[in-house]
Design a protein around this motif. Structure first.
Motif, PDB file in Angstrom:
ATOM      1  N   GLN A  75      -8.048  19.187 -15.130  1.00 57.11           N
ATOM      2  CA  GLN A  75      -8.892  18.748 -16.240  1.00 57.11           C
ATOM      3  C   GLN A  75      -8.123  17.833 -17.178  1.00 57.11           C
ATOM      4  N   TRP A  76      -6.875  18.192 -17.420  1.00 54.67           N
ATOM      5  CA  TRP A  76      -6.036  17.382 -18.318  1.00 54.67           C
ATOM      6  C   TRP A  76      -5.852  15.981 -17.742  1.00 54.67           C
ATOM      7  N   TRP A  77      -5.567  15.918 -16.440  1.00 52.47           N
ATOM      8  CA  TRP A  77      -5.307  14.633 -15.786  1.00 52.47           C
ATOM      9  C   TRP A  77      -6.570  13.766 -15.787  1.00 52.47           C
ATOM     10  N   ILE A  78      -7.719  14.387 -15.468  1.00 48.64           N
ATOM     11  CA  ILE A  78      -8.962  13.622 -15.438  1.00 48.64           C
ATOM     12  C   ILE A  78      -9.268  13.053 -16.820  1.00 48.64           C
ATOM     13  N   ASN A  79      -9.113  13.891 -17.845  1.00 44.20           N
ATOM     14  CA  ASN A  79      -9.590  13.501 -19.171  1.00 44.20           C
ATOM     15  C   ASN A  79      -8.603  12.679 -19.979  1.00 44.20           C
ATOM     16  N   THR A  80      -7.324  12.704 -19.628  1.00 37.92           N
ATOM     17  CA  THR A  80      -6.380  11.910 -20.413  1.00 37.92           C
ATOM     18  C   THR A  80      -5.811  10.750 -19.623  1.00 37.92           C
ATOM     19  N   ILE A  81      -5.737  10.829 -18.310  1.00 34.09           N
ATOM     20  CA  ILE A  81      -5.056   9.785 -17.543  1.00 34.09           C
ATOM     21  C   ILE A  81      -6.027   9.015 -16.651  1.00 34.09           C
ATOM     22  N   ASN A  82      -6.752   9.758 -15.796  1.00 35.52           N
ATOM     23  CA  ASN A  82      -7.549   9.081 -14.797  1.00 35.52           C
ATOM     24  C   ASN A  82      -8.773   8.407 -15.371  1.00 35.52           C
ATOM     25  N   TYR A  83      -9.494   9.051 -16.247  1.00 34.61           N
ATOM     26  CA  TYR A  83     -10.736   8.474 -16.768  1.00 34.61           C
ATOM     27  C   TYR A  83     -10.968   8.974 -18.192  1.00 34.61           C
ATOM     28  N   PRO A  84     -10.140   8.519 -19.149  1.00 32.41           N
ATOM     29  CA  PRO A  84     -10.343   8.988 -20.521  1.00 32.41           C
ATOM     30  C   PRO A  84     -11.607   8.374 -21.117  1.00 32.41           C
ATOM     31  N   VAL A  85     -12.451   9.197 -21.689  1.00 34.68           N
ATOM     32  CA  VAL A  85     -13.667   8.697 -22.349  1.00 34.68           C
ATOM     33  C   VAL A  85     -13.627   9.167 -23.792  1.00 34.68           C
ATOM     34  N   ASN A  86     -13.774   8.225 -24.707  1.00 36.72           N
ATOM     35  CA  ASN A  86     -13.776   8.580 -26.124  1.00 36.72           C
ATOM     36  C   ASN A  86     -15.183   8.982 -26.528  1.00 36.72           C
ATOM     37  N   ILE A  87     -15.360  10.293 -26.814  1.00 34.77           N
ATOM     38  CA  ILE A  87     -16.675  10.768 -27.233  1.00 34.77           C
ATOM     39  C   ILE A  87     -16.560  11.202 -28.686  1.00 34.77           C
ATOM     40  N   GLY A  88     -17.098  10.398 -29.586  1.00 34.26           N
ATOM     41  CA  GLY A  88     -17.121  10.754 -31.002  1.00 34.26           C
ATOM     42  C   GLY A  88     -15.731  10.985 -31.575  1.00 34.26           C
ATOM     43  N   GLY A  89     -14.724  10.302 -31.024  1.00 36.89           N
ATOM     44  CA  GLY A  89     -13.377  10.406 -31.560  1.00 36.89           C
ATOM     45  C   GLY A  89     -12.681  11.719 -31.265  1.00 36.89           C
ATOM     46  N   ARG A  90     -13.209  12.496 -30.362  1.00 42.09           N
ATOM     47  CA  ARG A  90     -12.569  13.777 -30.043  1.00 42.09           C
ATOM     48  C   ARG A  90     -11.313  13.527 -29.208  1.00 42.09           C
ATOM     49  N   PRO A  91     -10.333  14.418 -29.318  1.00 41.31           N
ATOM     50  CA  PRO A  91      -9.107  14.210 -28.538  1.00 41.31           C
ATOM     51  C   PRO A  91      -9.393  14.249 -27.041  1.00 41.31           C
ATOM     52  N   TYR A  92      -8.645  13.434 -26.289  1.00 44.63           N
ATOM     53  CA  TYR A  92      -8.828  13.454 -24.835  1.00 44.63           C
ATOM     54  C   TYR A  92      -8.469  14.819 -24.258  1.00 44.63           C
ATOM     55  N   ASN A  93      -7.320  15.324 -24.736  1.00 52.68           N
ATOM     56  CA  ASN A  93      -6.904  16.636 -24.243  1.00 52.68           C
ATOM     57  C   ASN A  93      -7.529  17.715 -25.122  1.00 52.68           C
ATOM     58  N   SER A  94      -8.844  17.904 -24.986  1.00 52.60           N
ATOM     59  CA  SER A  94      -9.519  18.924 -25.810  1.00 52.60           C
ATOM     60  C   SER A  94      -9.396  20.271 -25.088  1.00 52.60           C
ATOM     61  N   TRP A  95      -8.197  20.838 -25.178  1.00 53.87           N
ATOM     62  CA  TRP A  95      -7.872  21.993 -24.338  1.00 53.87           C
ATOM     63  C   TRP A  95      -8.750  23.221 -24.545  1.00 53.87           C
ATOM     64  N   PRO A  96      -9.273  23.509 -25.749  1.00 49.43           N
ATOM     65  CA  PRO A  96     -10.107  24.726 -25.834  1.00 49.43           C
ATOM     66  C   PRO A  96     -11.302  24.673 -24.893  1.00 49.43           C
ATOM     67  N   ALA A  97     -11.829  23.452 -24.673  1.00 47.12           N
ATOM     68  CA  ALA A  97     -12.981  23.327 -23.781  1.00 47.12           C
ATOM     69  C   ALA A  97     -12.574  23.524 -22.327  1.00 47.12           C
ATOM     70  N   PHE A  98     -11.277  23.422 -22.036  1.00 48.66           N
ATOM     71  CA  PHE A  98     -10.831  23.535 -20.645  1.00 48.66           C
ATOM     72  C   PHE A  98     -10.468  24.972 -20.264  1.00 48.66           C
ATOM     73  N   ILE A  99     -10.469  25.874 -21.254  1.00 42.77           N
ATOM     74  CA  ILE A  99      -9.998  27.242 -21.000  1.00 42.77           C
ATOM     75  C   ILE A  99     -10.853  27.938 -19.943  1.00 42.77           C
ATOM     76  N   ILE A 100     -12.169  27.740 -20.008  1.00 42.38           N
ATOM     77  CA  ILE A 100     -13.038  28.531 -19.138  1.00 42.38           C
ATOM     78  C   ILE A 100     -12.820  28.199 -17.676  1.00 42.38           C
ATOM     79  N   VAL A 101     -12.768  26.904 -17.362  1.00 39.92           N
ATOM     80  CA  VAL A 101     -12.551  26.528 -15.965  1.00 39.92           C
ATOM     81  C   VAL A 101     -11.156  26.980 -15.523  1.00 39.92           C
ATOM     82  N   THR A 102     -10.172  26.869 -16.424  1.00 41.26           N
ATOM     83  CA  THR A 102      -8.820  27.345 -16.104  1.00 41.26           C
ATOM     84  C   THR A 102      -8.846  28.835 -15.755  1.00 41.26           C
TER      85      THR A 102
END
Lengths: 178, 459
Positions: A75-102
């Motif tokens: 998730q980190w690689w997809i969202n910060t390196i491979n295809y970063p998308v700026n949604i409303g200025g939120r950080p690319y590495n929005s790790w709390p949202a990645f906890i569930i899949v992790t």
């Protein structure tokens, strides 16, 4: 018949107490390449044949850690390196949202590793095994208990070992053809 | 006083297994259910009916594939309709199976041992039913694999910040782990079936499935560790699955959905409906397969008590939801509360309160908990009630949100009903096949429940 290899000697018992006692005495007599069979798990029985460390837990832990790290890194690689998308200025590495899949990946890989590790260490699937050549052995999935001394044991001797097993007052003794 | 200490807690309860059984008699009785029991008229009739209902579902699904989701009653503002109601309902039912097999395993509850096998099968089939709905609701179900992250020429990835993607991971993990858990539990019993089957081809089939299991004590040792680890992993998993399902709602801003009570309240509701389904299945199974020795009044009573407890957690959820609507002071949230009681769907909400809170209270009476008939009826009532709960959450919240211009109504079509009732047919048809082909009660776990087996452990 004369050239037939022998896999081991098998003694049959009719109660869990008897088989645990027999396995314990076989181990004490110095036999190390032995196995025991029971229709349901008996903790004392694996202790009695000197089997203490089954090795499944570390495999499960490794699988779980791989799932955890792999799941997050994906998730980190997809969202910060491979295809970063700026949604409303939120950080690319929005790790709390990645906890569930992790978390889900940790459970998935840990669980699959536990089962795969158990089967692998047990050498399963194994379509053929010499113990099935003994007719009484089908009782192991009903109400019979067995102790087996492998012919590869250094102390194994066709006559001596048979005499020893007879001393354990088994229900029957059978030679296991390889 | 000395007397009181010696009395085991729960001594006056029914035993988990009738007395007089031996290792052999348990093996014979359970394996005979599959190996020697002839095909009965009742089985054929029951299976045929379920299979027909399944065909009805397949017909509706073909039409759905052909025409698109427009054949359902869903439209803006109610885009979720029956598909999501049924998804949440089915996945909740599955939770009791995992609860019985994993959480009660960790808590060392010996009464789990005769009902866990079919409860796990129930979980699998319920998850299969649940999984159908979101996939068909996609509109283009043939590209469902786009939900998973895989390298592709479109350079496309799922949005990992979306609860709907979390749901994909949670449900697919849950389905996989439930399948593995169930199969691992079956391996030693498949070996038993292999050794007890008479016909060669039946022996071969069970033998292949048993993977060459030979009851070696080393194998048992690894097996028990792996099983316990799976139980330990499945416990947080099952709690996470319905939590994630509730996030589908709670992360959204729709009034009636955007609330922090959802995760615990969804999990409790899941277990509530799941135990109801366990009883709906257990009561006829023990009667028709004569399993009264293994599924005793103790199992039924304990399940009833779990329902009573989780029912109160659900009631607390309803009460707190209403309280927060009022206490929060938000006009849209207040309107949700008013609309549930006075709006066009008020009868559904009242029926939900009746089914889930009022009627199950008769479980406080022990006579009711020990009566097969009443337990069965109350379990059906809870299943209906929990379905209504999901209906109220999905439809009633969506049909009137912020703007009066976007208010609407939801009317399910025949295709909505066909697919919902069809999954019931699919579920029961699978249960019929399971009972016919696999040992429905874990044989090796029952053997270890016998006092003869215990004698060793206390040495």
């Amino acid at each position: 018949m004369k050239d037939e290899k022998i896999y081991g000697l098998m003694a049959e018992f009719v109660s869990p107490e008897a088989v645990v006692e027999a396995a314990r005495r076989t181990y004490q007599a110095g036999y190390r390449k032995i196995d025991a069979y029971s229709p349901f798990p008996i903790e004392e029985l694996s202790e009695a044949i000197g089997f203490h460390n089954n090795g499944v837990a570390p495999i499960c832990l490794t699988g779980g850690l791989l799932g955890c790290i792999g799941g997050f890194m994906l998730q980190w690689w997809i969202n910060t390196i491979n295809y970063p998308v700026n949604i409303g200025g939120r950080p690319y590495n929005s790790w709390p949202a990645f906890i569930i899949v992790t978390f889900e990946m940790t459970i998935l890989f840990g669980g699959l590793a536990a089962v795969a590790g158990m089967l692998m260490l047990n050498g399963l699937p194994q379509p053929y095994h010499p113990v099935f050549n003994v007719p009484q052995f089908s009782g192991v999935t009903r109400d019979r208990f067995f102790v087996l001394v492998f012919s590869t044991d250094p102390q194994y001797d066709p006559v001596e070992t048979r005499r020893f097993l007879e001393g354990l007052s088994p229900h029957s003794i059978a030679e296991v053809p390889a | 006083m000395v007397q009181a200490i010696e009395v085991e807690p729960g001594e006056n309860k029914a035993p988990v297994m009738a007395s007089g059984h031996t290792f052999g008699s348990i093996t014979d009785k359970v394996s005979a259910m599959v190996l020697t029991r002839p095909l009965t008229k009742g089985w054929i009739f029951g299976f045929a009916i379920c299979f027909l209902i399944l065909q009805w579902m397949l017909y509706a699904m073909c039409w759905l594939f052909f025409k698109g989701v427009g054949v359902w009653g869903v439209n803006i503002p109610i885009g979720w309709g029956f598909a999501i109601v049924n998804f949440v309902w089915w996945i909740g039912i599955g939770h009791a199976g995992t609860l019985i097999s994993a959480i009660l395993l960790l808590l060392r509850q010996s009464w789990r041992n005769s009902i866990n096998r079919f409860a796990e099968a129930m979980t699998l089939f319920a998850v299969a039913c649940a999984g159908m709905f979101p996939i068909f609701h996609l509109g283009r179900p043939w590209v469902f694999y786009w939900l998973f992250p895989y390298p592709n020429t479109m350079n496309y990835w799922p949005n990992f910040r979306s609860p709907l993607v979390w749901d994909v991971f949670a449900v697919s993990t849950y389905g996989t782990i439930s399948l593995v858990f169930w199969f691992v539990g079956l391996i030693p019993d498949l070996a038993t079936m292999r050794d007890h089957a008479e016909k060669k081809w039946i022996k071969t089939v069970y033998g292949m499935l048993a993977l060459g299991w030979r009851n070696s004590t080393r194998h048992w040792s690894r097996y028990e560790t792996a099983y316990l680890l799976l139980g330990g992993l499945a416990t947080p998993l099952v709690l996470s699955v319905h939590t994630v399902v509730s996030f589908d709602f709670a992360i959204g801003i729709v009034p009636g959905w955007h609330t922090t009570i959802f995760p615990p309240y969804f999990v409790a509701g899941a277990i509530y409906s799941g135990f109801a389904m366990v009883l709906v299945l257990a009561i006829p199974i023990r009667k028709f397969y004569h399993l009264e020795d293994f599924i005793t009044p103790r199992h039924l009573e304990n399940s009833a008590m779990v329902m009573l407890a989780t029912g109160w957690i659900v009631a607390y959820g309803y009460a707190f939801e209403a309280f927060m609507n009022w206490f929060g002071g938000d006009q849209y949230e207040s309107y949700v509360r008013w609309n549930r009681i006075h709006g066009p769907y008020a009868p559904w909400y009242i029926a939900l309160l009746m089914c889930n809170i009022l009627i199950p209270q008769i479980l406080w009476w022990r006579k009711v908990r020990l009566s097969n008939f009443w337990l069965f009826m109350i379990s059906m009532d809870i299943l209906i009630g929990m379905w209504l709960e999901r209906f109220v959450i999905v439809v009633v919240s969506l049909h009137r949100d912020f703007l009066t211009s976007s208010f609407g109504m939801y009317y399910p079509t025949q295709f909505d009903w066909a697919i919902f009732i069809g999954t019931l047919g699919f579920f029961t048809a699978c249960m019929f096949l399971f009972l016919r082909l696999l040992p429905a009660v874990p044989i090796f776990e029952l053997r270890s429940l016998l006092p003869e087996a215990k004698a060793v452990e206390h040495e």
